[in-house]
Design a protein around this motif. Structure first.
Motif, mmCIF file in Angstrom:
data_model
loop_
_atom_site.group_PDB
_atom_site.id
_atom_site.type_symbol
_atom_site.label_atom_id
_atom_site.label_comp_id
_atom_site.label_asym_id
_atom_site.label_seq_id
_atom_site.Cartn_x
_atom_site.Cartn_y
_atom_site.Cartn_z
ATOM 1 N N ALA A 147 0.837 -1.206 0.000
ATOM 2 C CA ALA A 147 0.000 0.000 0.000
ATOM 3 C C ALA A 147 0.872 1.256 0.000
ATOM 4 O O ALA A 147 0.550 2.231 -0.689
ATOM 5 C CB ALA A 147 -0.947 -0.010 1.203
ATOM 6 N N ILE A 155 -5.466 4.235 2.147
ATOM 7 C CA ILE A 155 -5.334 2.777 2.203
ATOM 8 C C ILE A 155 -4.296 2.408 3.252
ATOM 9 O O ILE A 155 -4.568 1.659 4.196
ATOM 10 C CB ILE A 155 -4.938 2.205 0.823
ATOM 11 C CG1 ILE A 155 -5.993 2.544 -0.229
ATOM 12 C CG2 ILE A 155 -4.715 0.696 0.920
ATOM 13 C CD1 ILE A 155 -5.514 2.353 -1.672
ATOM 14 N N CYS A 190 -9.319 1.747 -1.967
ATOM 15 C CA CYS A 190 -8.818 1.071 -3.181
ATOM 16 C C CYS A 190 -9.801 1.272 -4.327
ATOM 17 O O CYS A 190 -9.407 1.599 -5.455
ATOM 18 C CB CYS A 190 -8.650 -0.433 -2.935
ATOM 19 S SG CYS A 190 -7.228 -0.906 -1.962
ATOM 20 N N ILE A 250 -3.313 -2.010 -7.315
ATOM 21 C CA ILE A 250 -4.535 -1.741 -6.549
ATOM 22 C C ILE A 250 -5.307 -3.044 -6.349
ATOM 23 O O ILE A 250 -5.748 -3.347 -5.235
ATOM 24 C CB ILE A 250 -5.421 -0.697 -7.258
ATOM 25 C CG1 ILE A 250 -4.734 0.672 -7.278
ATOM 26 C CG2 ILE A 250 -6.792 -0.597 -6.574
ATOM 27 C CD1 ILE A 250 -5.380 1.666 -8.200
ATOM 28 N N ARG A 307 -6.055 -4.816 -2.767
ATOM 29 C CA ARG A 307 -7.453 -5.062 -2.389
ATOM 30 C C ARG A 307 -7.682 -6.544 -2.073
ATOM 31 O O ARG A 307 -8.345 -6.880 -1.095
ATOM 32 C CB ARG A 307 -8.393 -4.594 -3.494
ATOM 33 C CG ARG A 307 -9.853 -4.752 -3.113
ATOM 34 C CD ARG A 307 -10.822 -4.149 -4.129
ATOM 35 N NE ARG A 307 -10.412 -4.414 -5.487
ATOM 36 C CZ ARG A 307 -10.286 -3.464 -6.428
ATOM 37 N NH1 ARG A 307 -10.566 -2.217 -6.157
ATOM 38 N NH2 ARG A 307 -9.913 -3.778 -7.648
#
Length: 124
Positions: A14, A50, A77, A104, A108
């Motif tokens: 992240a 995030i 996200c 991403i 996620r």
């Protein structure tokens, strides 16, 4: 789930994503501003959210509270992905966009897995 957030792979991914998004937003600063004032700041803030929500989750023992922070990170996200998709459709083309979107999706998925594991663990 008290952990040192720096030891979690999802936090590291992240954080790297925030750097990628910031570089994307800097490369396209003018075009993003022309499309929608504030769009650049919004995508950078959502990306940072995030990592920041993950870090905050690491400070709590209570599973429901941790899950709530993970769900906010998942929502961020989705927000980043949507902004990048809209940017692309509005003419902001970037050779790194596919890589960023893949990151991403990977972050996620890691968040979904962590949330699933916590939901199936004994409640604390």
């Amino acid at each position: 789930m008290p952990h040192n957030p720096n030891r979690l792979q999802v936090v590291q991914r992240a954080d790297a994503l925030v750097v990628e998004i910031h570089a994307f937003a800097s490369r396209h600063r003018r075009l993003l501003a022309d499309l929608s004032p504030g769009l650049r700041n919004q995508v950078v803030r959502a990306a940072a959210s995030i990592s920041l929500n993950l870090s905050e989750a690491c400070g709590y023992h209570a599973t429901p509270r941790v899950i709530a922070f993970l769900e906010v990170a998942i929502g961020s996200c989705n927000e980043v992905e949507r902004i990048l998709g809209l940017s692309d459709r509005l003419g902001v083309h970037d050779p790194r966009l596919s890589f960023i979107l893949g990151e991403i999706a990977a972050v996620r998925m890691m968040l979904y897995g962590l949330r699933r594991r916590l939901k199936h663990s004994p409640v604390s």
